[in-house]
Every structure is written in structure tokens, then in C-alpha cells.
Design an enzyme around this catalytic site. Structure first.
Site, short mmCIF file in Angstrom:
data_model
loop_
_atom_site.label_atom_id
_atom_site.label_comp_id
_atom_site.label_asym_id
_atom_site.label_seq_id
_atom_site.Cartn_x
_atom_site.Cartn_y
_atom_site.Cartn_z
CB VAL A 68 -0.94 0.03 1.53
CG1 VAL A 68 -2.09 -1.14 1.34
CG2 VAL A 68 -0.39 0.26 2.30
CE1 TYR A 161 -0.36 1.72 14.01
CE2 TYR A 161 -1.40 2.56 15.89
CZ TYR A 161 -1.52 1.46 15.20
OH TYR A 161 -2.15 0.72 14.02
#
Length: 250
Positions: A68, A161
């Protein structure tokens, strides 16, 4: 009219080879009338196991390989897929692929920052952007972005993150408003501690004390929520971030 009847409808799940992604593939196969497009990057065997589970659940599916984070690879894979599936339409997009490279920010090397951002945030763009036009022409679609409690409250040791998932939350809310008139919904699902490979290193006995429900969640519980958001029943829910975390951030 006959052309419309012949359309085969698909749901694409990125990072569908294991964990939450696998559970989502299986649940969509059980609940909805979609063929499941199982995306994987490197673990083909795991993706094949997901496909077996989809078929065991009475569904149909196929594998699609791309990273991705690689814009060109995603585009060429999806272009090839459309070329080979002239009557195929991807109505549901679940942006689930993600990685963690945890560490304190002051010692975080540039690649740990960029790898996490590239997978979660750029991955959302790379997959959704080539498909959005078709959803709008189709006048129907469901985009579901897997985010995290870290993207809402921030988690120490996960600045990269938290940044990536926080950005996807902002993108979810903005895109939802752009496409709502065409019956395309865009929502985010924010899990807390869920039992998967990704959390297997964590000290569950210690961490569950932080969770009001006093346990880690199951991947299947997340999958049920995603399946509802992927269905026609959820048409008036868009731009939302739905927490599934046992009350840890309520």
C-alpha cells in the site's frame, strides 16, 4: 440494464492476510453479498489461508498483491485488476494495512517515522484515490479506515503511529463531506487493545487493568462493526470515528 445486472461486486480489504484484516474478510463473506479482494504485501501463504476461511464461510474471494505504501505498485495492480474484471466493481474499501515501529521519539530514526506514515497515511491515499472516482460514478460506496485509539489520544512510544492514524482520522472527516451526496460513506474504526499478532508482544495481564472491560478485544468483534459499516444499513453514518476499545477512551 442487463449490464448492471451482470456487475460483480467486490469488497477490498488491505492487509487482509491476518489479524483484524483476516477477521474482516471472513465476516464480510458471511454477512454481505460481496466477493472479497484480499490484499497482501509479502505473506502469500497467510493470504491463501484467509481465502480458505472466506470460502469456508460460503463466500468467494481472490488475492491481490501490492504494498500500500508504493503508489505506482498500487495503481498498476488496481489497473490490471480492472482490466481483467470488466464487469467488476469495488464498492467497499477497507483500509486496514498498517505497521508499527514503536520507540521513543527522541531516538526514532527517520525510516521508522516514514515507514509508518507511508503505510498508514499514504497507503490510505494510494488505495482510495484510484478507486474514489469509480465509487462516485457508481453513486454508491463504503470506505472504512482502520485507525486506532492511538490516533485519538496519542500513545507514548508511538508518536509515528499516533501521527499517522490521527491524520487518517482528519482525512476521513474531510473526505466524508466531499462524497456524501453520491451515497458514498467514509468512516473510521478505532480499536483499542485487540488480540492479534500485533499485540502478542504486549503484557496482556498488566495492560488489561487499564481497560474498564478488563480484557483485550477479539478481532471478530472489530470485524462485526466493520461489516455493519460496509452494509447498506449504515447509509446515514458518515465522517464518524467509532471506538471499539472496552471503554479505555470513553
Amino acid at each position: 440494464m442487463s449490464d448492471k445486472l451482470e456487475k460483480k461486486k467486490y469488497a477490498l480489504v488491505t492487509g487482509g492476510s491476518r489479524g483484524i484484516g483476516r477477521a474482516i474478510c471472513e465476516q464480510l463473506a458471511k454477512d454481505l453479498d460481496y466477493q472479497i479482494l484480499i490484499n497482501y504485501n509479502s505473506s502469500k501463504e497467510a493470504a491463501e489461508e484467509t481465502l480458505r476461511l472466506v470460502e469456508a464461510a460460503g463466500g468467494k474471494g481472490e488475492l491481490i498483491q501490492f504494498d500500500v505504501a508504493n503508489t505506482e505498485q498500487v495503481k498498476s495492480s488496481l489497473d490490471n485488476w480492472h482490466e481483467n474484471h470488466k464487469n467488476g466493481v469495488i464498492e467497499v474499501v477497507v483500509n486496514n494495512a498498517g505497521i508499527t515501529k514503536d520507540g521513543l521519539f527522541m531516538w526514532m530514526p527517520p525510516e521508522d517515522w516514514s515507514d509508518v506514515i507511508n503505510t498508514s497515511l499514504n497507503g490510505f491515499y494510494n488505495v482510495t484515490n484510484p478507486l474514489i472516482q469509480k465509487l462516485l460514478v457508481n453513486k454508491y460506496g463504503r470506505i472504512i479506515n482502520m485507525v486506532s485509539v492511538s490516533g485519538l489520544k496519542g500513545t507514548p512510544g508511538q508518536t509515528n503511529y499516533s501521527a499517522a492514524k490521527g491524520a487518517v482520522i482528519g482525512a476521513t472527516k474531510a473526505l466524508a463531506q466531499e462524497v456524501a451526496k453520491r451515497n458514498v460513506t467514509v468512516n473510521a474504526v478505532a480499536p483499542g487493545f485487540i488480540k492479534t499478532d500485533m499485540t502478542s508482544e504486549l503484557n496482556e495481564a498488566e495492560l488489561k487493568k487499564m481497560v474498564p472491560a478488563n480484557r483485550f478485544g477479539e478481532a471478530e468483534e472489530v470485524a462485526h462493526l466493520v461489516s455493519f459499516l460496509a452494509s447498506s444499513k449504515s447509509g446515514y453514518i458518515t465522517g464518524e470515528v467509532i471506538n471499539i476499545n472496552g471503554g479505555i477512551y470513553s
